[in-house]
Structure formats: C-alpha cells, structure tokens
Design an enzyme around this catalytic site. Structure first.
Site, PDB file in Angstrom:
ATOM      1  CD  GLU A 191      -7.945  -8.100  -1.176  1.00 51.91           C
ATOM      2  OE1 GLU A 191      -6.986  -7.517  -1.718  1.00 51.91           O
ATOM      3  OE2 GLU A 191      -7.923  -8.465   0.010  1.00 51.91           O
ATOM      4  CG  HIS A 218     -11.243 -10.985   2.232  1.00 50.27           C
ATOM      5  ND1 HIS A 218     -10.806  -9.995   1.376  1.00 50.27           N
ATOM      6  CD2 HIS A 218     -10.592 -10.767   3.405  1.00 50.27           C
ATOM      7  CE1 HIS A 218      -9.949  -9.217   2.008  1.00 50.27           C
ATOM      8  NE2 HIS A 218      -9.796  -9.673   3.237  1.00 50.27           N
ATOM      9  CG  ASP A 237      -9.427 -10.744   7.211  1.00 49.69           C
ATOM     10  OD1 ASP A 237      -8.989 -11.860   6.891  1.00 49.69           O
ATOM     11  OD2 ASP A 237      -9.256  -9.729   6.526  1.00 49.69           O
ATOM     12  CG  ASP A 287      -4.544 -10.758  -1.251  1.00 47.06           C
ATOM     13  OD1 ASP A 287      -3.666 -10.753  -2.137  1.00 47.06           O
ATOM     14  OD2 ASP A 287      -4.912  -9.720  -0.671  1.00 47.06           O
ATOM     15  CG  HIS A 346      -1.803  -0.994   1.525  1.00 41.95           C
ATOM     16  ND1 HIS A 346      -1.449  -2.180   2.101  1.00 41.95           N
ATOM     17  CD2 HIS A 346      -3.134  -1.063   1.313  1.00 41.95           C
ATOM     18  CE1 HIS A 346      -2.527  -2.940   2.229  1.00 41.95           C
ATOM     19  NE2 HIS A 346      -3.559  -2.292   1.750  1.00 41.95           N
ATOM     20  CG  ASP A 373      -5.362 -11.112   7.224  1.00 42.51           C
ATOM     21  OD1 ASP A 373      -6.138 -11.591   6.372  1.00 42.51           O
ATOM     22  OD2 ASP A 373      -5.256  -9.889   7.424  1.00 42.51           O
ATOM     23  CD  GLU A 429      -7.318 -11.467   2.291  1.00 39.99           C
ATOM     24  OE1 GLU A 429      -6.933 -10.499   1.617  1.00 39.99           O
ATOM     25  OE2 GLU A 429      -7.302 -11.479   3.531  1.00 39.99           O
TER      26      GLU A 429
HETATM   27  C1  XUL Z   1      -7.882  -6.440   4.101  1.00 35.41           C
HETATM   28  C2  XUL Z   1      -7.025  -6.844   2.962  1.00 35.41           C
HETATM   29  C3  XUL Z   1      -6.146  -5.781   2.411  1.00 35.41           C
HETATM   30  C4  XUL Z   1      -6.064  -5.805   0.918  1.00 35.41           C
HETATM   31  C5  XUL Z   1      -5.300  -4.645   0.331  1.00 35.41           C
HETATM   32  O1  XUL Z   1      -8.636  -7.446   4.641  1.00 35.41           O
HETATM   33  O2  XUL Z   1      -7.024  -7.972   2.560  1.00 35.41           O
HETATM   34  O3  XUL Z   1      -4.891  -5.908   2.971  1.00 35.41           O
HETATM   35  O4  XUL Z   1      -5.470  -6.975   0.463  1.00 35.41           O
HETATM   36  O5  XUL Z   1      -5.770  -3.421   0.739  1.00 35.41           O
HETATM   37 CO    CO Z   2      -6.048  -8.933   0.923  1.00 39.19          CO
END
Ligand code: XUL
Ligand code: CO
Length: 479
Positions: free
Chosen positions: A275, A314, A350, A339, A144, A352, A311
């Site tokens: 996304e 997600h 989330d 992702d 980013h 991650d 993702e």
């Molecule tokens: C948020 C997410 C972000 C995007 C990019 O959940 O996945 O990091 O991948 O903004």
């Molecule tokens: Co993402």
C-alpha cells in the site's frame, strides 16, 4: 505556500502518530486480568437495535438508512454491483476509532465499549463488527492484528490473545457468511518500531516484525483472507544524514522475499499487496507512490508476487490524483485493491474521509472497469467518521454514502463506456499511429535514419487539437 506546507507537515505528523496511538487504545485493563477489571464478553441483545437491515430504496428515497444508488443484486456491465465492489469495513476505523485528535479527547462513546482493551472487550467488539457488516449488507472486513486483539507483554502472549479472538471471528463470520478481504500486521504503533520494522536499524526489531507478520499472515490464512497487506508507515526516514537508505531498501526486499516464502510454505493463496503512501508518519516513506513501488518490485524481482493497494487519500498526498495512481497500477498489471477514502482539498494530511464526490468516483470506476474489476481485491473503507459525528447511526450513514457514491460512479462510468464517445475521442487522437509506419514504430522497427527520411518526404507535420474541453463535456454529460 512553502511555509504552509511545512506547518501542515508538522501538524499531520503529530496528528497521525497520535491517531494511531488512539486506534490501538492503551491497555487500561490487561488482557490477563479480566476478572479484576470486571468486564465480560456478555452483551444482552443487539448492538444496533435501532438500525434495520439497510436496503436499496432508489434515488427518490429520503430514508438516510437506505441505499439510493447501490443495488447489490443489480446486473451492470456484465456483473452484479456487489461483485464490482466487494465492499469491506475497516475494523480499525469503525471499531477502534475514538474521535480523539492531537488537541482533543475521544468523542465517541459507543454503548458496547467498557473503556478497556481487554480480551473480553475485543470479543464483544468482534460481535458488534459482524452485526454491523450484516446490517450494512457488506460481505467483507479488514483488520490489523493489534486492532482485533490486545498486545501482550510477550510475543507468545500477543499471539495467544490473537488466537482467541480469531477463533471467535471465524465462528461468527461462518455464521454470518462474511469473509476477510485482507489482514495485516500493525508494525507502526509500538515504540519498538520507531525506526521502522523491516527497515529498522535494529536487527532485533527486524526479527520481531518478521515474527509478527508470520503470525498475522497465518491468522489471515486461517480466516480465509483473500489478500494480505503491507503498509510501511514507518518504513522510511526522517533524515538521510543518519540513514543508510540503500541498506534499508535491501532489508525491505529481503523481508518481502521471506514473506513470499512463508506464504508459499503455509499454502496461503491470497494476493500480497503493498500500500503506497508518500509520508506520514515518516517524512519519507519508501513506498512513495505506485510508480516507486513498481520500480522497487522490479528491481528486486518481486513483481510477480505482489500487487498494489491504492488508497485515494495517499494518492493525493503524493501529489497525484487517485485516478493517476489507479491507472499507473493498472497499466503495470499491479492494481489489486482500493482503500476507498478521500482527503480534504484544504487540509494537507491523511484525513481518511468517506468519498462523497461523484466525479472522483466515476474516474475511479473507469479504472476499475478497465481492470476488469478488482477481485480477489475489493473496496475497503479505510475511512472514519469526523470527530464531531458521534451517533451510532453515523457509522451506518457514513458507509451508506460511501457505497452510494461509488455506485453512482459505477453507473456513470458504465454510461460513458457504453456511449463510446470518449474512447472514440481518445482513439482518434492517436489515429496517426494506426498506420503502417505507426505499427513499425510501435513494434520498435523504425530507426532514426528511417524516420529522418520520412520527415524529409512529408515536411512539417499537421498537429490536431487535443479536444480536452470536449472530453470534459462528454465526461460531465455522463454524471
Ligand atoms: C494508513 C493506512 C493503513 C493501512 C493498513 O494511512 O492506510 O490503515 O491501510 O495498515
Ligand atoms: Co489504507
């Protein structure tokens, strides 16, 4: 169950808002005040002196700093492994994640961090990034705008900060022969974006977001980025009572049209990716899932201009499996990037996490193979260490296990495809349509009267078993 969901929603909303506040560390040392803060870009020697270049050692290796399944140069199903994956490291998690959560302070004190968000610290982090991806043997990175360079007091100051870091990144990535998989603009952390960016009720915020995306797209292009991502974390609503949803969606479409026009104007040939995510930080995010995003693109005539970045965490938040989201994107010609991460089955937000489930990885790779790969997309590790993992080597181990899991998934998926029993089972299931009348139906040439006549001729149809357990048995045997 309802109560639990409600509590979880509340928890993860505050969790993510906090999380991003942490990812984009507040400026403890203004970029313009480096001398007074006393830090500098200078760093003696390597950032990861204890870590060797990670090599493939095969499944019997007990060395945690080696690949057991990912062998980048190995040819499999017509492509080198590294070309199936095009792995990427996410700068924000790996270099801006601190381990803080809504209940606790940061836990990670990487030796190269000086506690500031200065420009010189940003440059030092960038050097650490290229040593990290070089040792890990990954070819790509993602960022980013505000992860890699500090936000300034004005747009001009932020852009100047970004230019300075991007110039260094360009020099370092050329030397290291690395590439940008995708860049994006952070349109969710700053308080100005509290009502959204492209869907904000404030015109000035819409304009600011446009200016930020313009710059982020330009630097992505400058760095040779192969894709550009739009994740609309705050493009959604908290309540429909105070929201003009139709107007907001129209604004979002205008924003995307302007992004397409700017892409063409600057000669950027990368793929634009949306996304999807159902919620978090908003209660309802407009890009809910792949099907919702595909419908949005079609409604506004944007389907030729965008693909999707799916993702996995997600996907599960939206009530689908990652496999479902990948297949929905694929059959709509929209599968652009993954992702790569996973959630936790007992946790509703989330998280991650790095993917460690071989079955899941196999399903993912079945979709990717059917898609013919992802290029110019790839697998971006939008994944972070657990708060309790605090050693520098954990950054490597986490990526290694993620890469190995997907490599095992690729090997199993190829085994399944080459064996052919599963696709034969599916083919047989639909074989009644492999007939003259089936062809007429599929070509849209069989009307109801014609079919009614056929039913009268044939009588009650025979209905065969779906063979789900056999399909599951075949799937298991490939793992
Ligand atoms: C948020 C997410 C972000 C995007 C990019 O959940 O996945 O990091 O991948 O903004
Ligand atoms: Co993402």
């Amino acid at each position: 169950m309802k109560m639990k969901l409600g509590r979880t929603l509340l928890l993860f909303l505050c969790f993510k808002v906090f999380c991003y506040a942490v990812v984009a560390t507040p400026q403890t040392c203004p970029a313009s005040n480096v001398d007074q803060c006393g830090d500098s870009d200078g760093w003696e020697g390597e950032f990861f002196p204890e870590i060797p270049k990670i090599k493939y050692e095969g499944p019997s290796s007990k060395n945690p700093l080696s690949f057991k399944w990912y062998n980048p140069e190995e040819e499999i199903h017509g492509k080198k492994m590294k070309d199936w994956f095009r792995f990427s490291v996410a700068f924000w998690h790996t270099f801006r994640g601190t381990g803080a959560d809504p209940f606790g302070a940061p836990t990670k004190y990487w030796p190269w961090e000086d506690g500031t968000n200065s420009l010189s610290m940003a440059k030092r982090r960038m050097r650490a990034n290229f040593e990290f991806i070089s040792k890990l043997g990954v070819d790509f990175w993602c960022f980013h705008d505000r992860d890699i360079a500090p936000d300034g007091k004005t747009l001009e100051e932020s852009n100047a900060n970004l230019d300075e870091v991007v110039a260094l990144a360009q020099e370092l990535q050329t030397k290291a022969k690395k590439r940008v998989l995708w860049g994006t603009a952070q349109l969710f952390m700053h308080p100005r974006y509290m009502h959204g960016a492209a869907t904000s009720s404030e015109l000035g915020v819409y304009a600011y977001a446009a200016a930020q995306v313009k710059k982020a797209m330009e630097v992505t292009h400058y760095l040779g980025g192969e894709n550009y991502v739009f994740w609309g974390g705050r493009e959604g609503y908290q309540s429909l009572l105070n929201t003009d949803m139709e107007r907001e969606l129209n604004h979002m479409a205008r924003f995307f049209e302007a992004a397409v026009a700017h892409k063409k104007k600057i000669g950027f040939n990368g793929t634009l990716l949306i996304e999807p995510k159902p919620q978090e930080p908003t209660k309802h995010q407009y890009d809910w899932d792949a099907a919702t995003s595909a419908n949005f693109l079609r409604k506004y005539g944007l389907e030729g201009e965008f693909k999707l970045n799916i993702e996995c965490n997600h996907a599960t938040l939206s009530g689908h499996s990652c496999h479902h989201e990948l297949e929905t994107a694929r059959i709509n010609g929209l599968l652009g990037n993954i992702d790569a991460n996973t959630g936790d089955p007992q946790v509703g937000w989330d998280t991650d996490q790095f993917l460690v489930d071989i079955q899941e990885a196999t399903l993912i790779m079945l979709s990717v193979i059917r898609n013919g790969g992802l290029s110019p997309g790839g697998f971006n590790f939008d994944a972070k260490l657990r708060r309790e993992s605090t050693d520098v080597e954990d950054l490597f181990i986490a990526h290694i296990v993620g890469m190995d899991t997907l490599a095992r998934g690729l090997r199993s998926a190829v085994k399944l495809i080459e064996d052919g029993s599963l696709s034969e089972l599916v083919r047989k299931r639909y074989q009644s349509f492999d007939t003259e009348i089936g062809a007429q139906i599929e070509a849209g040439k069989a009307d109801f009267e014609y079919l009614e006549k056929k039913v009268k001729e044939w009588g009650e149809p025979k209905v065969a078993s779906a063979k789900q357990e056999l399909a599951e048995m075949i799937f298991q045997s490939a793992l």
